[in-house]
Design a protein around this motif. Structure first.
Motif, PDB file in Angstrom:
ATOM      1  N   ASN A 183      -7.505  16.369  55.434  1.00 35.61           N
ATOM      2  CA  ASN A 183      -6.631  16.415  56.292  1.00 35.61           C
ATOM      3  C   ASN A 183      -5.572  16.506  55.481  1.00 35.61           C
ATOM      4  OD1 ASN A 183      -7.809  16.731  58.577  1.00 35.61           O
ATOM      5  ND2 ASN A 183      -8.138  13.958  58.565  1.00 35.61           N
ATOM      6  N   GLY A 184      -5.682  18.010  54.024  1.00 37.61           N
ATOM      7  CA  GLY A 184      -3.869  17.882  53.492  1.00 37.61           C
ATOM      8  C   GLY A 184      -4.986  17.103  52.483  1.00 37.61           C
ATOM      9  N   THR A 185      -3.792  17.648  51.019  1.00 32.68           N
ATOM     10  CA  THR A 185      -4.126  16.872  50.045  1.00 32.68           C
ATOM     11  C   THR A 185      -2.585  15.501  50.377  1.00 32.68           C
ATOM     12  OG1 THR A 185      -1.949  18.503  49.166  1.00 32.68           O
ATOM     13  CG2 THR A 185      -4.696  18.925  48.458  1.00 32.68           C
ATOM     14  N   ARG A 186      -2.259  16.063  50.836  1.00 38.45           N
ATOM     15  CA  ARG A 186      -1.142  14.869  51.302  1.00 38.45           C
ATOM     16  C   ARG A 186      -1.976  13.142  51.471  1.00 38.45           C
ATOM     17  NH1 ARG A 186       5.057  15.096  53.751  1.00 38.45           N
ATOM     18  NH2 ARG A 186       5.485  12.498  54.352  1.00 38.45           N
ATOM     19  N   GLU A 187      -2.596  13.304  52.726  1.00 42.69           N
ATOM     20  CA  GLU A 187      -3.258  12.288  53.214  1.00 42.69           C
ATOM     21  C   GLU A 187      -4.069  12.074  51.729  1.00 42.69           C
ATOM     22  OE1 GLU A 187      -6.182  11.174  54.001  1.00 42.69           O
ATOM     23  OE2 GLU A 187      -7.228  12.722  54.348  1.00 42.69           O
ATOM     24  N   ALA A 188      -4.824  12.594  51.098  1.00 39.60           N
ATOM     25  CA  ALA A 188      -5.819  12.264  50.247  1.00 39.60           C
ATOM     26  C   ALA A 188      -5.069  11.734  49.310  1.00 39.60           C
ATOM     27  CB  ALA A 188      -6.742  13.607  49.753  1.00 39.60           C
ATOM     28  N   LEU A 189      -3.907  11.918  48.664  1.00 40.24           N
ATOM     29  CA  LEU A 189      -3.220  11.686  47.642  1.00 40.24           C
ATOM     30  C   LEU A 189      -2.831   9.964  47.530  1.00 40.24           C
ATOM     31  CD1 LEU A 189      -1.135  14.865  46.461  1.00 40.24           C
ATOM     32  CD2 LEU A 189      -3.381  14.037  45.071  1.00 40.24           C
ATOM     33  N   PHE A 190      -2.241  10.369  48.740  1.00 41.98           N
ATOM     34  CA  PHE A 190      -1.852   9.011  49.228  1.00 41.98           C
ATOM     35  C   PHE A 190      -3.227   7.767  49.284  1.00 41.98           C
ATOM     36  CE2 PHE A 190      -0.725   5.339  52.580  1.00 41.98           C
ATOM     37  CZ  PHE A 190       0.228   4.577  51.550  1.00 41.98           C
ATOM     38  N   SER A 191      -4.066   8.283  49.922  1.00 40.06           N
ATOM     39  CA  SER A 191      -5.240   7.151  50.214  1.00 40.06           C
ATOM     40  C   SER A 191      -5.402   6.277  49.358  1.00 40.06           C
ATOM     41  CB  SER A 191      -5.868   7.821  51.129  1.00 40.06           C
ATOM     42  OG  SER A 191      -6.559   8.819  51.192  1.00 40.06           O
ATOM     43  N   PHE A 192      -6.175   7.312  48.382  1.00 43.23           N
ATOM     44  CA  PHE A 192      -6.540   7.618  46.944  1.00 43.23           C
ATOM     45  C   PHE A 192      -6.833   6.682  45.770  1.00 43.23           C
ATOM     46  CE2 PHE A 192      -8.392   8.585  42.487  1.00 43.23           C
ATOM     47  CZ  PHE A 192      -9.656   8.953  42.835  1.00 43.23           C
ATOM     48  N   ALA A 193      -5.276   6.314  46.386  1.00 46.53           N
ATOM     49  CA  ALA A 193      -5.028   5.134  45.212  1.00 46.53           C
ATOM     50  C   ALA A 193      -5.175   3.989  46.380  1.00 46.53           C
ATOM     51  CB  ALA A 193      -3.321   5.164  45.157  1.00 46.53           C
ATOM     52  N   GLN A 194      -5.118   4.128  47.545  1.00 45.69           N
ATOM     53  CA  GLN A 194      -5.532   2.676  48.371  1.00 45.69           C
ATOM     54  C   GLN A 194      -6.368   2.346  48.014  1.00 45.69           C
ATOM     55  OE1 GLN A 194      -2.128   1.900  49.050  1.00 45.69           O
ATOM     56  NE2 GLN A 194      -1.817   3.970  48.487  1.00 45.69           N
ATOM     57  N   CYS A 195      -7.709   3.260  47.530  1.00 44.79           N
ATOM     58  CA  CYS A 195      -9.047   2.684  47.726  1.00 44.79           C
ATOM     59  C   CYS A 195      -9.467   2.497  46.265  1.00 44.79           C
ATOM     60  CB  CYS A 195      -9.711   3.875  47.605  1.00 44.79           C
ATOM     61  SG  CYS A 195     -12.036   3.996  47.716  1.00 44.79           S
ATOM     62  N   VAL A 196      -8.934   3.320  44.745  1.00 34.93           N
ATOM     63  CA  VAL A 196      -9.389   2.933  44.097  1.00 34.93           C
ATOM     64  C   VAL A 196      -8.253   1.413  43.036  1.00 34.93           C
ATOM     65  CG1 VAL A 196     -10.113   4.939  43.499  1.00 34.93           C
ATOM     66  CG2 VAL A 196      -7.609   5.014  42.657  1.00 34.93           C
ATOM     67  N   ILE A 197      -7.061   1.607  43.053  1.00 36.40           N
ATOM     68  CA  ILE A 197      -6.756   0.538  42.409  1.00 36.40           C
ATOM     69  C   ILE A 197      -6.817  -1.146  43.002  1.00 36.40           C
ATOM     70  CG2 ILE A 197      -4.410  -0.080  42.526  1.00 36.40           C
ATOM     71  CD1 ILE A 197      -4.971   2.080  40.575  1.00 36.40           C
ATOM     72  N   ASP A 198      -6.781  -1.887  42.290  1.00 36.59           N
ATOM     73  CA  ASP A 198      -7.188  -3.486  43.193  1.00 36.59           C
ATOM     74  C   ASP A 198      -5.780  -4.354  42.412  1.00 36.59           C
ATOM     75  OD1 ASP A 198      -8.073  -5.930  42.617  1.00 36.59           O
ATOM     76  OD2 ASP A 198      -9.190  -6.023  41.085  1.00 36.59           O
ATOM     77  N   PRO A 199      -4.975  -4.030  43.348  1.00 37.72           N
ATOM     78  CA  PRO A 199      -4.525  -5.452  43.787  1.00 37.72           C
ATOM     79  C   PRO A 199      -3.730  -5.950  42.966  1.00 37.72           C
ATOM     80  CG  PRO A 199      -5.112  -4.292  46.075  1.00 37.72           C
ATOM     81  CD  PRO A 199      -5.774  -4.700  45.130  1.00 37.72           C
ATOM     82  N   ALA A 200      -5.200  -7.091  42.573  1.00 40.20           N
ATOM     83  CA  ALA A 200      -4.966  -7.864  42.226  1.00 40.20           C
ATOM     84  C   ALA A 200      -4.724  -7.460  39.972  1.00 40.20           C
ATOM     85  CB  ALA A 200      -6.381  -9.088  41.980  1.00 40.20           C
ATOM     86  N   SER A 201      -4.615  -6.418  39.832  1.00 40.78           N
ATOM     87  CA  SER A 201      -4.721  -5.764  38.361  1.00 40.78           C
ATOM     88  C   SER A 201      -3.808  -6.323  38.091  1.00 40.78           C
ATOM     89  CB  SER A 201      -6.236  -4.738  38.313  1.00 40.78           C
ATOM     90  OG  SER A 201      -5.311  -3.723  38.929  1.00 40.78           O
ATOM     91  N   LYS A 202      -2.492  -5.837  39.058  1.00 38.61           N
ATOM     92  CA  LYS A 202      -1.157  -5.305  38.407  1.00 38.61           C
ATOM     93  C   LYS A 202      -1.120  -3.665  37.287  1.00 38.61           C
ATOM     94  CE  LYS A 202       0.743 -10.209  37.830  1.00 38.61           C
ATOM     95  NZ  LYS A 202       0.775 -10.060  39.180  1.00 38.61           N
ATOM     96  N   ALA A 203      -1.767  -3.488  37.475  1.00 39.75           N
ATOM     97  CA  ALA A 203      -2.555  -2.334  37.117  1.00 39.75           C
ATOM     98  C   ALA A 203      -1.023  -1.266  37.043  1.00 39.75           C
ATOM     99  CB  ALA A 203      -3.480  -1.106  37.556  1.00 39.75           C
ATOM    100  N   LEU A 204      -1.007  -0.438  36.075  1.00 43.91           N
ATOM    101  CA  LEU A 204       0.040   0.867  36.363  1.00 43.91           C
ATOM    102  C   LEU A 204      -1.109   1.857  36.746  1.00 43.91           C
ATOM    103  CD1 LEU A 204       2.208   0.284  32.783  1.00 43.91           C
ATOM    104  CD2 LEU A 204       2.854  -0.265  34.766  1.00 43.91           C
ATOM    105  N   VAL A 205      -0.032   2.475  37.343  1.00 43.65           N
ATOM    106  CA  VAL A 205       0.280   4.288  38.065  1.00 43.65           C
ATOM    107  C   VAL A 205       1.124   5.009  37.232  1.00 43.65           C
ATOM    108  CG1 VAL A 205      -0.141   5.572  39.960  1.00 43.65           C
ATOM    109  CG2 VAL A 205      -1.141   2.997  40.164  1.00 43.65           C
TER     110      VAL A 205
END
Length: 400
Positions: free
Chosen positions: A99-121
């Motif tokens: 539904n447009g790139t805005r919601e996808a760009l946002f939700s994508f990070a929620q899916c692919v980032i492991d919160p425990a990893s202390k990753a950089l984006v």
């Protein structure tokens, strides 16, 4: 409450509203708003007609994956636009409607980032603020890539320390860039894909401005196109985001797609089945009509070229104005601080533009949005010309 909510910055247009608060612009000058990137050209008839024809689809729940005809039309468009053989793109595994790139760009990070990893984006700076918000709410740390005049207004991947790449979980890139309109070339994309393979991170390429470009014979190169060209035919670690908002003047349709690495999209599809963001059937049929028609896109490009021709000529009489190779923004340098420029321009000329510092963060001692404003050439031709002349008058007044 999610503690990361406290880390979110006010949205740029909230800041802009506060900047204008209490100011009464000249009543004899009609307001011209060039601050928001909302296309104002006509939505194509083929899209509108398909929407009306399939309104009965509102009686049915749509599926997250979308109808096969939509994914097939997207696959055909990707194949033609980016010179990828159609048999390489699997509509069932390489494509998801969104539904447009805005919601996808946002939700994508929620899916692919492991919160425990202390990753950089990683993300360009200035940037579309969704990238930063997505990183923060995913429990990651944003790392900014300053895009300045010295770097050609694109990220300099060579300057990123190895320790940063080692912690990178996801990088957002935007080409054509928002707000600069500059393009990341194929050699830089190849370098980035090589880095992603070496350090095992995902590339999210925001390409929603990719169909608005100056040279009809030289469209911007895409990430999947580059991956295929170097033999990465599975598009490993590469995901692109496309939208009809800018391409087809349909921001209200909220229609786009995500395409690329099938393994990543398999996980993202699972996420989206819970996220509850399926596109309505009428919107899907309207999207099919839009992706299958190029004539309205060519007309759209021509309208923007005409506005750029006129506006850049006017602005260049008082201040250096760079015509970008793509997009619909002018990233204009300002002789005074950008917030002062925007506020005084509104106060004296009733023209609204967006301060560059509202789109950027200070990083490594530099704020690349400082002393710039973003001018969105979305208004009709006459309004854009009128606004350019008012900006010219305003800049001249600063030197008196």
């Amino acid at each position: 409450m999610n503690p990361h909510l406290a880390s979110l910055h006010p949205y740029p247009f909230e800041k802009l509203a506060q900047l204008k608060q209490g100011i009464t612009p000249p009543a004899d000058l009609r307001p011209i708003t060039l601050s928001i990137g909302e296309p104002a050209h006509s939505t194509p008839q083929c899209l509108q007609q398909a929407l009306l024809t399939h309104l009965q689809g509102l009686a049915n729940y749509p599926t997250t994956k979308g109808i096969p005809e939509l994914r097939q039309s997207i696959a055909q468009w990707l194949s033609l636009r980016f010179k990828i053989p159609l048999d390489v793109i699997n509509p069932d595994t390489h494509i998801l409607p969104v539904n447009g790139t805005r919601e996808a760009l946002f939700s994508f990070a929620q899916c692919v980032i492991d919160p425990a990893s202390k990753a950089l984006v990683l993300m360009p700076n200035p940037f579309y603020q969704i990238y930063e918000g997505a990183a923060l709410l995913a429990g990651a740390e944003p790392y900014f890539l300053n895009t300045t005049e010295a770097s050609g207004y694109i990220p300099d991947f060579e300057s990123v320390p190895e320790t940063v790449w080692q912690r990178c979980g996801l990088i957002y890139i935007c080409s054509p860039g928002n707000p600069t309109g500059e393009l990341i070339g194929q050699q830089d994309l190849i370098k980035l894909i090589e880095l992603a393979e070496k350090y095992d991170f995902i590339i999210a390429s925001d390409e929603c401005y990719t169909e608005l470009y100056n040279d009809e014979n030289t469209p911007p190169v895409g990430l999947l196109e580059t991956a295929f060209a170097i033999g990465n035919t599975a598009f490993k670690r590469c995901v692109v985001f496309h939208s009809l908002s800018k391409r087809s003047n349909a921001p209200g349709l909220r229609s786009g797609f995500v395409a690329g690495d099938a393994e990543i999209l398999k996980q993202y599809f699972q996420y989206r089945t819970y996220h509850g963001c399926a596109m309505s059937l009428p919107a899907q049929h309207a999207s099919i009509a839009a992706w299958q028609d190029e004539s309205h896109v060519q007309e759209n490009r021509q309208l923007y070229r005409e506005k750029f021709d006129a506006v850049i000529d006017i602005l260049n009489t008082v201040t250096p104005a760079i015509r970008p190779p793509a997009g619909f923004y002018v990233w204009l340098k300002t002789p005074i601080p950008d917030t002062d420029f925007a506020q005084l321009l509104y106060k004296t000329e009733n023209v609204t533009v967006l301060p560059g510092t509202y789109l950027s963060r200070e990083f490594n001692g530099v704020n690349p949005g400082s002393h710039h404003v973003r001018i969105a050439l979305v208004a009709p031709f006459d309004e854009c010309v009128d606004a350019a002349n008012r900006i010219k008058h305003f800049v001249n007044s600063l030197t008196i």
